[in-house]
Structure formats: C-alpha cells, structure tokens
Design an enzyme around this catalytic site. Structure first.
Site, PDB file in Angstrom:
ATOM      1  N   LYS A 288      40.030  51.450  32.230  1.00 50.90           N
ATOM      2  CA  LYS A 288      39.550  50.778  31.019  1.00 50.90           C
ATOM      3  C   LYS A 288      40.046  51.509  29.773  1.00 50.90           C
ATOM      4  CE  LYS A 288      35.092  48.946  32.627  1.00 50.90           C
ATOM      5  NZ  LYS A 288      35.434  47.533  32.412  1.00 50.90           N
ATOM      6  N   ARG A 362      32.072  42.814  41.940  1.00 48.83           N
ATOM      7  CA  ARG A 362      32.070  41.749  42.945  1.00 48.83           C
ATOM      8  C   ARG A 362      32.384  42.306  44.339  1.00 48.83           C
ATOM      9  NH1 ARG A 362      36.596  38.550  39.677  1.00 48.83           N
ATOM     10  NH2 ARG A 362      35.508  39.679  38.032  1.00 48.83           N
TER      11      ARG A 362
HETATM   12  N1  BES Z   1      31.269  46.410  34.389  1.00 48.17           N
HETATM   13  C1  BES Z   1      32.317  45.552  33.965  1.00 48.17           C
HETATM   14  C2  BES Z   1      31.810  44.365  33.158  1.00 48.17           C
HETATM   15  C3  BES Z   1      31.206  44.661  31.813  1.00 48.17           C
HETATM   16  C4  BES Z   1      31.988  44.616  30.685  1.00 48.17           C
HETATM   17  C5  BES Z   1      29.863  44.892  31.688  1.00 48.17           C
HETATM   18  C6  BES Z   1      31.424  44.847  29.454  1.00 48.17           C
HETATM   19  C7  BES Z   1      29.290  45.125  30.467  1.00 48.17           C
HETATM   20  C8  BES Z   1      30.075  45.098  29.343  1.00 48.17           C
HETATM   21  C9  BES Z   1      33.066  45.010  35.189  1.00 48.17           C
HETATM   22  O1  BES Z   1      33.135  45.841  36.275  1.00 48.17           O
HETATM   23  C10 BES Z   1      34.467  44.754  34.766  1.00 48.17           C
HETATM   24  O2  BES Z   1      35.131  45.694  34.453  1.00 48.17           O
HETATM   25  N2  BES Z   1      34.893  43.498  34.792  1.00 48.17           N
HETATM   26  C11 BES Z   1      36.211  43.153  34.421  1.00 48.17           C
HETATM   27  C12 BES Z   1      36.719  42.142  35.391  1.00 48.17           C
HETATM   28  C13 BES Z   1      38.165  41.803  35.206  1.00 48.17           C
HETATM   29  C14 BES Z   1      39.024  42.980  35.589  1.00 48.17           C
HETATM   30  C15 BES Z   1      38.489  40.599  36.047  1.00 48.17           C
HETATM   31  C16 BES Z   1      36.149  42.578  33.020  1.00 48.17           C
HETATM   32  O3  BES Z   1      35.245  41.814  32.727  1.00 48.17           O
HETATM   33  O4  BES Z   1      37.001  42.932  32.209  1.00 48.17           O
HETATM   34 MN    MN Z   2      34.804  47.165  36.174  1.00 44.82          MN
END
Ligand code: BES
Ligand code: MN
Ligand code: ZN
Length: 510
Positions: A288, A362
């Site tokens: 990230k 997921r």
């Molecule tokens: N934990 C994150 C989602 C999230 C983002 C929660 C912001 C709270 C605030 C999740 O694991 C994630 O990183 N999701 C990705 C999925 C993508 C790679 C398909 C996302 O939403 O960017």
């Molecule tokens: Mn994630």
C-alpha cells in the site's frame, strides 16, 4: 500503561423529581420551541425563580438539536448546576437524537469537572419507539460519548472519567422498561468500547497472539466454549488462503472459534458470525502507499466486533445459539510472502489466483466462511473492513450490505435503523463474476476496475453454503475522520451495536 481503556460509568434508574433531587449536575433534554410546557421544566422554573423562562426568552438556548447550555443554580434547587441539551423539534427527534444529545451532555459534564450526574428521563418518546428504546439510546450515547483512549499517553489527565449516571424517572410505572433499556444500552455500548479499544491499540501490541489472548479472556469471563486453531491445525485442515496471507509475517496466524449456547435446545441451529481480523494490512507484496497506512491497524475491526458481540450475547443471556469465528493474520511483505500470481487452495477446495496480495480480507474470509458450514447456520453474517471501494461508494454514513436471503437482509436493515448503524444494500449479481475469472485457477482475488465492493462480496459468496447469508462491508464506517457527538475520531466500533441489536430483536421474535 493502562491495558484496557476506560472504566465504564455506572448507570442506574431512580424514581424522583428534578426540583428535589440532590446532584452535582442535573441534565435536562429539551425540545425546540416548547417553552416550559414540559412538566419538569415548569416545576424547575418555579424553583429557579424564572431563570429557565428568561433563558428561553433571550434565545440563548432554544432547544435546537445538540445545543448545550450550563448554569449554576446557587442553591435554589438541590442540584448544583443544570445542563440543558436541545433535542430539536419534537417531530424530528428520533432515537439517534437521544444518543447525540447524551453524547454532548457527557462531554459538557466532563468539561465542568463533574464526575457523576443525574439526567431526567424525558416525557417525549419518538414515533415507533418505546421508553425502553429511549433509555437504551440514552445509555449508549452517554457511554460512547465519553469514550477516550489514553492507554499510551503519559500526559493523560487523571481522574477525568465519569463514574455514574442516574436516570431520574418521575412516574414509577416505566421503571421496568427503563431498567431493561439501560441494561441493553450498557451491553451494546460496552461492546463498542471493547471494539474501539482493540482497534485503537497499535499493531505491535494487538498481534494475532494478543487477539487470541483477548478471546481467552472473553471465554473465561462468560464461560463460553473456545477453540483456537494454530498454524499446524490449519495446515492439516487445508486452510491455504489464510495460511497464504499469513506467510509474509513473523506473527503466527490464529483461527478462533467461540461458541455460546443460550437457546433452550442445545441443537437449535446457531447464528454464525465471521469477522475479518487482519491485525495490520500493509498490502503485502502489493504494498500500500504510506499515506494513512496507519489506519490499517484497524483492519481487525470485523473480528473485534464478532468477539465483542458474543461477549454481549452471553452477558445478556440471549436465548439463542451463537458462534463467532475469527480468522486472524497479519498481512506483511516478508521474504516468504505470497507473490502476485501465486495460487492457493482454500479450505473449500476451490483454488484462487492471488493477483493482488492486498485483497487479503476475502482470502481469510473464504476459509472462515467455509469453516462456518460445519455449524449449519440458521443465519451466517460476515463483517469486514473489506474494500476501499466501499469508502468511495458510501462515504461515512452507511455500511455496505450484500446477501442471499431477503428475510435476513430485512432483519439486518431494521436492526441497523434501530441501532443508528444503517446499512445500504448493493447488488450481488452473478453477471459480475466474469470480472473474477482466472486463466489458471477457479477464480482470481481481484475484479479489476469497477464495482470493487461488489466483486469482493461476490468472491465471498462462492464460499458460502446454502444458508441465509449477509455480508457487511464496514470499510466506510469503521474509522471516523472527526469527532462527533458519540463517535470519536479514529476507530468507531460501528457495526457492533447493529449485530447485538439484531440478536436482541431476533431473540424476541423467535
Ligand atoms: N483493508 C483494505 C480495505 C480498506 C481500505 C479498509 C480503506 C478500510 C479503509 C483491504 O484489504 C484492501 O486493501 N482492499 C483493496 C482491494 C483491492 C486490492 C482489490 C482495496 O480496496 O484497495
Ligand atoms: Mn488489503
Ligand atoms: Zn485489509
């Protein structure tokens, strides 16, 4: 360092009258534009020699929603000071207004360096709500509004915690209902405080091992059954998705199952809750960006909520069977971490191509949901900080809801409304599955551009047996950028009261 957050104030009902009750601080809730028609206000005004009337005439206080004023009574009544909080116009004052008013009230009480206070139970009850509901909402607003997390602050003010709230009731007839409302409100608020604490602790403290420790404490306290699967157990069972996510971290994963049996029949089919418990989400190799990455310490909120919910259900002795499942891991980009393109075999037997290691929620949930089938759930609910797309689609005020069963969805919607933690349904249409197709495995773990919250939910649906199922995406609501009446800046615990309310409502119907 204080291990567990704040002490929770004691709340008790008491029969009595505002003009004769001794109190450090007396709180009155007042509707906009109602002069002194409320009997409490009229009685008080007489004792205060017109001070209230003058205040309302001067328009310094009109009773607008969340307006607050404090003044000293100079011995004219036994209460030393009076705080008035506005509820807004009578017709618009819903249950959540009572939570908000109490949230503002407790902040003002604390500001006045008062520790204990009395609040007059209002004569007004909103439409579709009972005195029980109002008492519950008031208890929730008061406890949640006074929340603070100071475990790591050496400059934290000592002794600024509120210790007691007395709910003053003028007619004895409502005492039973109001006591029960308080009992429920304390239980839902305590659970939310627990979740906020767990989410606030940093990830170097709130590790998967620490989560397991918290679950042990809950199980011991409430005498519920606890099973913790360790890495070797997961290997034996074939939880390839959870193990894959955990591989990049030095923290060993945990798979936690708690069982509460409160139904008359021990074999009554249970409600099963599954909560995403990622103690920190770096994204893994699909790292990230660093901006706001610290928020990802709260990526275990779903798990904290199902843990807090089962504790509350046991404390309330709800007449149902309930299972909480927490797949727990840390998502790190270590030397053994999963690579984009890796294929994992999930507990269900389905294979997944991991195209993005940041779509880890997921993955761990797929094993959690598959495991849930063992219990033949009467209702299966998962709750997760699952997608950034949820934040984009819904902003801060709605939880994303998906599901396969109309009755279950309606029940969740209703409980969400009552709890003031509202859900908004999104489509779970099979057409979207084309975005999840993989060239090498049964599916891939990302759905490409467009409908990110939907493809994540649809991915989960492939691991759910033929049971009524609802998925709640709380990425939108789990973290607040600003302080509100009863929601702090940071982790909010939103979803907890919805789940407990759902179980309470369900116990009453079944
Ligand atoms: N934990 C994150 C989602 C999230 C983002 C929660 C912001 C709270 C605030 C999740 O694991 C994630 O990183 N999701 C990705 C999925 C993508 C790679 C398909 C996302 O939403 O960017
Ligand atoms: Mn994630
Ligand atoms: Zn995540």
């Amino acid at each position: 360092m204080k291990e567990n957050g704040m002490n929770i104030m004691r709340i008790r009902p008491k029969q009595g009258h505002v003009d004769t009750e001794t109190a450090d601080t007396l709180v009155l809730l007042h509707c906009e534009g109602e002069g002194l028609s409320a009997e409490d206000a009229a009685v008080l005004d007489r004792s205060l020699e017109g001070a209230l009337r003058d205040l309302l005439h001067s328009k310094e206080f009109e009773g607008k929603a969340n307006e607050v004023v404090l003044f000293h009574t100079h011995g004219k009544i036994p209460a030393k000071r009076l705080i008035l909080v506005g509820l807004g116009k009578r017709d618009n004052a819903g249950l959540d207004q009572f939570r908000q008013a109490m949230g503002h009230a407790v902040k003002r009480v604390r500001g006045a360096k008062s520790r204990a206070f009395v609040v007059a139970f209002p004569s007004l009850t909103p439409r579709d709500a009972s005195p029980l509901d109002v008492a519950q909402a008031m208890a929730e607003g008061a406890i949640l509004g006074s929340y603070q997390f100071t475990a790591y602050r050496s400059d934290a003010p000592a002794n600024n915690e509120l210790t007691a709230m007395t709910v003053l009731i003028s007619h004895n007839s409502d005492l039973g209902q109001i006591s029960e409302g308080i009992r429920r409100g304390v239980a839902t608020a305590e659970a939310t405080v627990f979740v906020r604490d767990l989410s606030n602790h940093p990830s170097n403290v709130m590790t998967p091992t620490r989560i397991a420790h918290e679950a042990k404490t809950v199980a011991k306290e409430t005498h519920i059954r606890l099973k913790i699967l360790e890495q070797k157990d997961m290997e034996r069972l074939g939880m390839g998705a959870l193990l894959g996510v955990a591989k990049g971290s030095h923290e060993p994963p945990k798979f936690i199952i708690l069982e509460y049996h409160g139904a008359k029949r021990k074999d009554e089919r249970p409600v099963v809750l599954v909560g995403k418990t990622i103690t920190f989400d770096t994204g893994g190799i699909s790292l990230k960006p660093s901006e706001n990455m610290e928020h990802m310490k709260a990526d275990m909120t779903g798990g904290a909520e199902v843990l807090a919910t089962i504790r509350a259900a046991a404390r309330l002795k709800l007449p149902l069977n309930l299972i909480s499942i927490l797949p727990v891991a840390e998502n790190m980009p270590g030397g053994r971490a999963m690579r984009p393109g890796d294929v994992v075999k999930t507990l269900s037997g389905k294979t997944v191509e991991v195209q993005n290691t940041d779509a880890e929620g997921r993955l761990i949930l797929s094993d959690g949901l598959a495991y849930a089938s063992r219990f033949k759930p009467a209702a299966l609910i998962d709750i997760a900080t699952l997608t950034g797309a949820c934040v984009v689609a819904l902003g801060q005020f709605a939880i994303g809801m998906f599901g396969t069963d109309t009755k279950l969805k309606d029940a969740i919607r209703q409980s969400g409304l009552r709890a003031g933690e509202r859900v908004w349904e999104m489509p779970l249409w099979e057409e979207y599955f084309e975005q999840l197709r993989s060239d090498v495995a049964d599916m891939r773990n990302i759905g490409g551009r467009g409908g990110g919250m939907i493809t994540a939910a649809l991915f989960l649906s492939k691991f759910v047996g033929d049971y009524p199922w609802v998925h709640l995406d709380i990425a939108s609501t789990d973290w607040s950028e600003r302080e509100r009446a009863y929601i702090p800046k940071g982790p909010t615990g939103i979803g907890t009261r919805l789940l407990i309310q759902f179980l309470i409502d369900r116990s009453l119907v079944h």
